[in-house]
Scaffold this active site. Structure first.
Site, PDB file in Angstrom:
ATOM      1  N   TRP A  38       0.815  -1.220   0.000  1.00 39.91           N
ATOM      2  CA  TRP A  38       0.000   0.000   0.000  1.00 39.91           C
ATOM      3  C   TRP A  38       0.851   1.274   0.000  1.00 39.91           C
ATOM      4  CZ3 TRP A  38       1.825   2.641   4.015  1.00 39.91           C
ATOM      5  CH2 TRP A  38       2.318   1.923   5.118  1.00 39.91           C
ATOM      6  N   ASN A  39       2.143   1.171   0.314  1.00 40.12           N
ATOM      7  CA  ASN A  39       2.853   2.440   0.548  1.00 40.12           C
ATOM      8  C   ASN A  39       3.222   3.178  -0.726  1.00 40.12           C
ATOM      9  OD1 ASN A  39       4.745   0.466  -0.036  1.00 40.12           O
ATOM     10  ND2 ASN A  39       6.321   1.355   1.292  1.00 40.12           N
ATOM     11  N   LYS A  95      -2.330  -8.537  -7.736  1.00 40.79           N
ATOM     12  CA  LYS A  95      -3.113  -8.424  -6.504  1.00 40.79           C
ATOM     13  C   LYS A  95      -2.582  -7.222  -5.726  1.00 40.79           C
ATOM     14  CE  LYS A  95      -3.250  -9.077  -2.622  1.00 40.79           C
ATOM     15  NZ  LYS A  95      -3.528  -7.989  -1.641  1.00 40.79           N
ATOM     16  N   PRO A  96      -3.256  -6.084  -5.802  1.00 47.31           N
ATOM     17  CA  PRO A  96      -2.794  -4.900  -5.066  1.00 47.31           C
ATOM     18  C   PRO A  96      -3.165  -5.035  -3.589  1.00 47.31           C
ATOM     19  CG  PRO A  96      -4.873  -4.399  -6.122  1.00 47.31           C
ATOM     20  CD  PRO A  96      -4.518  -5.812  -6.529  1.00 47.31           C
ATOM     21  N   GLY A 152       6.744  -6.077  -0.281  1.00 45.59           N
ATOM     22  CA  GLY A 152       6.007  -5.984   0.976  1.00 45.59           C
ATOM     23  C   GLY A 152       6.899  -6.392   2.125  1.00 45.59           C
ATOM     24  N   SER A 153       6.298  -6.841   3.183  1.00 46.13           N
ATOM     25  CA  SER A 153       7.068  -7.151   4.394  1.00 46.13           C
ATOM     26  C   SER A 153       7.915  -8.411   4.220  1.00 46.13           C
ATOM     27  CB  SER A 153       6.100  -7.355   5.565  1.00 46.13           C
ATOM     28  OG  SER A 153       5.262  -8.456   5.282  1.00 46.13           O
ATOM     29  N   GLU A 171      10.985  -7.768  -2.955  1.00 49.19           N
ATOM     30  CA  GLU A 171      11.422  -6.445  -2.471  1.00 49.19           C
ATOM     31  C   GLU A 171      10.811  -6.296  -1.088  1.00 49.19           C
ATOM     32  OE1 GLU A 171      13.636  -5.230  -5.829  1.00 49.19           O
ATOM     33  OE2 GLU A 171      13.513  -4.647  -3.731  1.00 49.19           O
ATOM     34  N   LEU A 172      11.618  -6.484  -0.067  1.00 53.26           N
ATOM     35  CA  LEU A 172      11.063  -6.650   1.283  1.00 53.26           C
ATOM     36  C   LEU A 172      11.420  -5.456   2.172  1.00 53.26           C
ATOM     37  CD1 LEU A 172      11.841 -10.472   1.601  1.00 53.26           C
ATOM     38  CD2 LEU A 172       9.782  -9.346   0.726  1.00 53.26           C
ATOM     39  N   CYS A 185      10.364   1.644   2.502  1.00 55.93           N
ATOM     40  CA  CYS A 185      11.290   0.585   2.909  1.00 55.93           C
ATOM     41  C   CYS A 185      12.723   1.066   2.848  1.00 55.93           C
ATOM     42  CB  CYS A 185      11.108  -0.610   2.012  1.00 55.93           C
ATOM     43  SG  CYS A 185      11.252  -0.113   0.312  1.00 55.93           S
ATOM     44  N   GLU A 211      11.863  -2.286  11.970  1.00 62.50           N
ATOM     45  CA  GLU A 211      11.446  -1.277  10.987  1.00 62.50           C
ATOM     46  C   GLU A 211      10.334  -0.411  11.582  1.00 62.50           C
ATOM     47  OE1 GLU A 211       9.591  -3.006   7.506  1.00 62.50           O
ATOM     48  OE2 GLU A 211      10.718  -1.618   6.274  1.00 62.50           O
TER      49      GLU A 211
HETATM   50  N1  NAI Z   1      11.612  -3.445  -0.329  1.00 59.43           N
HETATM   51  C1  NAI Z   1      10.645  -2.757  -0.867  1.00 59.43           C
HETATM   52  O1  NAI Z   1      10.726  -2.270  -2.004  1.00 59.43           O
HETATM   53  C2  NAI Z   1       9.387  -2.535  -0.100  1.00 59.43           C
HETATM   54  C3  NAI Z   1       9.114  -3.157   1.114  1.00 59.43           C
HETATM   55  N2  NAI Z   1       7.930  -2.931   1.782  1.00 59.43           N
HETATM   56  C4  NAI Z   1       7.691  -3.510   3.111  1.00 59.43           C
HETATM   57  O2  NAI Z   1       6.288  -3.940   3.219  1.00 59.43           O
HETATM   58  C5  NAI Z   1       5.767  -3.543   4.495  1.00 59.43           C
HETATM   59  C6  NAI Z   1       4.638  -2.569   4.348  1.00 59.43           C
HETATM   60  O3  NAI Z   1       3.799  -2.925   3.292  1.00 59.43           O
HETATM   61  P1  NAI Z   1       2.545  -3.885   3.550  1.00 59.43           P
HETATM   62  O4  NAI Z   1       1.679  -3.794   2.351  1.00 59.43           O
HETATM   63  O5  NAI Z   1       1.935  -3.691   4.866  1.00 59.43           O
HETATM   64  O6  NAI Z   1       3.225  -5.323   3.556  1.00 59.43           O
HETATM   65  P2  NAI Z   1       2.512  -6.720   3.557  1.00 59.43           P
HETATM   66  O7  NAI Z   1       3.602  -7.655   3.386  1.00 59.43           O
HETATM   67  O8  NAI Z   1       1.554  -6.938   4.673  1.00 59.43           O
HETATM   68  O9  NAI Z   1       1.556  -6.714   2.239  1.00 59.43           O
HETATM   69  C7  NAI Z   1       2.118  -6.588   0.958  1.00 59.43           C
HETATM   70  C8  NAI Z   1       1.162  -7.214  -0.036  1.00 59.43           C
HETATM   71  O10 NAI Z   1       1.087  -8.601   0.243  1.00 59.43           O
HETATM   72  C9  NAI Z   1      -0.260  -8.985   0.492  1.00 59.43           C
HETATM   73  N3  NAI Z   1      -0.234 -10.062   1.478  1.00 59.43           N
HETATM   74  C10 NAI Z   1      -0.285  -9.972   2.825  1.00 59.43           C
HETATM   75  N4  NAI Z   1      -0.237 -11.202   3.385  1.00 59.43           N
HETATM   76  C11 NAI Z   1      -0.148 -12.090   2.346  1.00 59.43           C
HETATM   77  C12 NAI Z   1      -0.069 -13.516   2.249  1.00 59.43           C
HETATM   78  N5  NAI Z   1      -0.082 -14.281   3.335  1.00 59.43           N
HETATM   79  N6  NAI Z   1       0.000 -14.091   1.023  1.00 59.43           N
HETATM   80  C13 NAI Z   1       0.001 -13.307  -0.093  1.00 59.43           C
HETATM   81  N7  NAI Z   1      -0.074 -11.962  -0.075  1.00 59.43           N
HETATM   82  C14 NAI Z   1      -0.149 -11.370   1.139  1.00 59.43           C
HETATM   83  C15 NAI Z   1      -0.937  -7.729   0.953  1.00 59.43           C
HETATM   84  O11 NAI Z   1      -2.335  -7.798   0.728  1.00 59.43           O
HETATM   85  C16 NAI Z   1      -0.267  -6.696   0.062  1.00 59.43           C
HETATM   86  O12 NAI Z   1      -0.878  -6.713  -1.215  1.00 59.43           O
HETATM   87  C17 NAI Z   1       6.919  -2.963   5.250  1.00 59.43           C
HETATM   88  O13 NAI Z   1       7.578  -3.966   5.975  1.00 59.43           O
HETATM   89  C18 NAI Z   1       7.859  -2.444   4.160  1.00 59.43           C
HETATM   90  O14 NAI Z   1       9.187  -2.348   4.549  1.00 59.43           O
HETATM   91  C19 NAI Z   1       6.954  -2.136   1.265  1.00 59.43           C
HETATM   92  C20 NAI Z   1       7.188  -1.509   0.052  1.00 59.43           C
HETATM   93  C21 NAI Z   1       8.423  -1.645  -0.699  1.00 59.43           C
HETATM   94  O1  LIG Z   2       8.250   0.720  -1.307  1.00 60.75           O
HETATM   95  C1  LIG Z   2       9.099   1.549  -1.155  1.00 60.75           C
HETATM   96  O2  LIG Z   2       9.427   1.976  -0.062  1.00 60.75           O
HETATM   97  C2  LIG Z   2       9.694   2.080  -2.409  1.00 60.75           C
HETATM   98  O3  LIG Z   2      10.329   1.013  -3.097  1.00 60.75           O
HETATM   99  C3  LIG Z   2      10.661   3.184  -2.128  1.00 60.75           C
HETATM  100  S1  LIG Z   2      11.079   4.053  -3.559  1.00 60.75           S
HETATM  101  O4  LIG Z   2      11.252   3.115  -4.690  1.00 60.75           O
HETATM  102  O5  LIG Z   2       9.962   4.988  -3.827  1.00 60.75           O
HETATM  103  O6  LIG Z   2      12.326   4.734  -3.224  1.00 60.75           O
END
Ligand code: NAI
Ligand SMILES: O=C(O)[C@H](O)CS(=O)(=O)O
Length: 474
Positions: free
Chosen positions: A147-148, A171-172, A224-225, A246-247, A280, A378
């Site tokens: 969502w971010n 799947k958003p 995501g996470s 990308e976690l 992230c 985090e």
């Molecule tokens: N490394 C990167 O580029 C990024 C990392 N993140 C990380 O993600 C977290 C925040 O984003 P959130 O959306 O809350 O993360 P999240 O991991 O809860 O959700 C991400 C996506 O996965 C889906 N999801 C959740 N549980 C699932 C499961 N069991 N099976 C399949 N899909 C599932 C969610 O509905 C959402 O679409 C933070 O920890 C952040 O650091 C977020 C954005 C970018």
């Molecule tokens: O999900 C994020 O935090 C993004 O990947 C950060 S960025 O790409 O906008 O820098």
């Protein structure tokens, strides 16, 4: 105002059950989206699989032309997309518009990059052998996004996948589906054929379970996470899917005594408070060399106190609401923990006393120690813990002491020091005097538990390609 349908095989589809979508600024329902499940997930893969042969058989120029039309439509609808994003995610309108431009830069970049998928020939083992190495699209791609960054986390996957000749099922996040649906609506309008892009909203584990088990899905790309990423990585083993993850991150931000302190303070504002700290790659741990720590903290705190918190749709807002109550609780918990362990509040320090709801004061804590929660877990919020260090070696050692390895930052005007530190940091992205390094042409991704693979640049294209070796016997 918002299309509340999912898109499968070129058709906009409704479902009986719906899911509410909330505005984080006031907690009100802004609309509903379909509660798609296993049936819709299966239909989406069926459509993507059926469309794959034609789409992958088109030339890179043809695919690039359709991506270019999509790019133009996103450009034309930037303001509308930004307003949708701010309403469902909370980030200030100017940041949302910035994200749309960033998201669109991937569509533009990959519209061209598809034409640069090169192979190679290799000298044979005999005069009668020719070795040819080609690249081909991996197949149906499943993209699961957070969502971010509701727009850029989709185009950062979908644009290279389509350019490579893959078809996708998306799947958003249930928190921010409308931005994604609008992007897909514009792809449909651009003439991207039925089945090439499909989007399903609904309970994530039901949908992901179908996609994990379907061997026609050859690639899973997740942002995501780390917790969820590990679950998906395990599931991908079912039929050995290629996977990109990308976690989470926990970025160190190092300020040496050679830094331009005004530049570093302004840089930390950008890194720490972009999207209210819900990125992230934002600074999570701030390490300042002892001799300049007091001066730096004063400069940074002065800037933090000027930040305006409020509804992202209003003018002049720097920090919007966090995504939900749980996010607020986590930041407040980390602030309390830091105070109990000797942290000194220089700015903020609580959930917003006037605005309430999902608003948190931008907070600066001095005298942070490595045992504090905020220095290990985090934050995903507007909390900046500052600690000091004596030597560069100490700073690097503490900065690397983390299971995460996504982004890190160092501010110094000493070139030799900058290179030494950047080369010593165990992170996939290092910003040297640059607080926001992310850009479409560069590889984005992490070491250790921050993920697998890269997004952006030609590295991001490789994630959607298989390498084929053809040995030609004459
Ligand atoms: N490394 C990167 O580029 C990024 C990392 N993140 C990380 O993600 C977290 C925040 O984003 P959130 O959306 O809350 O993360 P999240 O991991 O809860 O959700 C991400 C996506 O996965 C889906 N999801 C959740 N549980 C699932 C499961 N069991 N099976 C399949 N899909 C599932 C969610 O509905 C959402 O679409 C933070 O920890 C952040 O650091 C977020 C954005 C970018
Ligand atoms: O999900 C994020 O935090 C993004 O990947 C950060 S960025 O790409 O906008 O820098």
């Amino acid at each position: 105002m918002y299309r509340n349908q999912i898109y499968i095989d070129g058709q906009w589809v409704q479902t009986e059950e719906q899911m509410d979508v909330y505005n984080p600024a006031d907690g009100k329902v802004i609309g509903t989206v379909p509660k798609g499940g296993k049936r819709e997930a299966q239909q989406a893969v069926d459509a993507a699989a059926a469309a794959f042969s034609d789409w992958s058989g088109r030339t890179a120029n043809d695919r690039g032309e359709l991506l270019r039309r999509w790019h133009q439509l996103i450009t034309d609808h930037t303001d509308e997309l930004a307003r949708i994003m701010t309403t469902e995610q909370g980030k200030p309108l100017k940041e949302a518009a910035g994200e749309i431009r960033y998201a669109n830069s991937f569509v533009e970049w990959y519209a061209e990059e598809g034409k640069r998928i090169y192979g190679e020939t290799i000298p044979g083992s005999s005069s009668r052998q020719r070795i040819i190495v080609t690249k081909q699209p991996v197949g149906v791609v499943a993209a699961i996004t957070p969502w971010n960054f509701p727009a850029s986390m989709i185009t950062r996957k979908v644009a290279p996948a389509l350019a490579a000749g893959c078809t996708v099922v998306i799947k958003p996040s249930g928190e921010t589906p409308f931005t994604a649906i609008k992007l897909v609506e514009l792809a449909d309008e651009a003439g991207i054929p039925a089945g090439v892009i499909n989007i399903v909203t609904g309970p994530s584990s039901d949908i992901a379970d179908v996609w994990q088990k379907d061997s026609r899905v050859r690639k899973l790309s997740f942002t995501g996470s780390t917790e969820v990423g590990k679950q998906l990585m395990a599931g991908a083993a079912t039929n050995v899917k290629k996977i990109s993850l990308e976690l989470g991150g926990h970025a160190p931000f190092i300020v040496t005594d050679q830094a331009d302190l005004d530049q570093a303070a302004a840089g930390l504002i950008s890194s720490k408070f972009r999207n209210g700290g819900q990125t992230c790659v934002c600074a999570n741990r701030i390490y300042v060399q002892e001799s300049v720590a007091e001066k730096f903290a004063a400069k940074f705190t002065e800037l933090v106190k000027q930040l305006r918190v409020g509804n992202g749709l209003e003018n002049g807002i720097d920090i919007g609401p966090l995504i939900n109550e749980e996010a607020v609780d986590k930041v407040v918990r980390q602030i309390k923990d830091a105070e109990e362990k000797g942290g000194v509040i220089l700015a903020g320090g609580q959930a917003h006393p006037d605005l309430g709801g999902n608003y948190v004061e931008p907070t600066v804590i001095m005298n942070a120690t490595d045992d504090m929660e905020c220095m290990n877990e985090e934050t995903f919020g507007p909390l900046a813990p500052i600690t000091t260090f004596k030597t560069i070696d100490e700073a690097v050692k503490r900065a690397n002491n983390s299971p995460y390895g996504l982004a890190a930052y160092v501010f110094t005007q000493n070139l030799g020091e900058a290179v030494k530190i950047a080369e010593s940091l165990d992170y996939g992205i290092v910003g040297v005097n640059d607080p926001v390094p992310s850009t479409a042409q560069a590889p984005f991704g992490g070491f250790k538990e921050s993920g697998l693979g890269r997004e952006g640049g030609h590295y991001g294209m490789e994630e959607f390609l298989e390498v084929k070796y053809i040995s030609l016997g004459l």
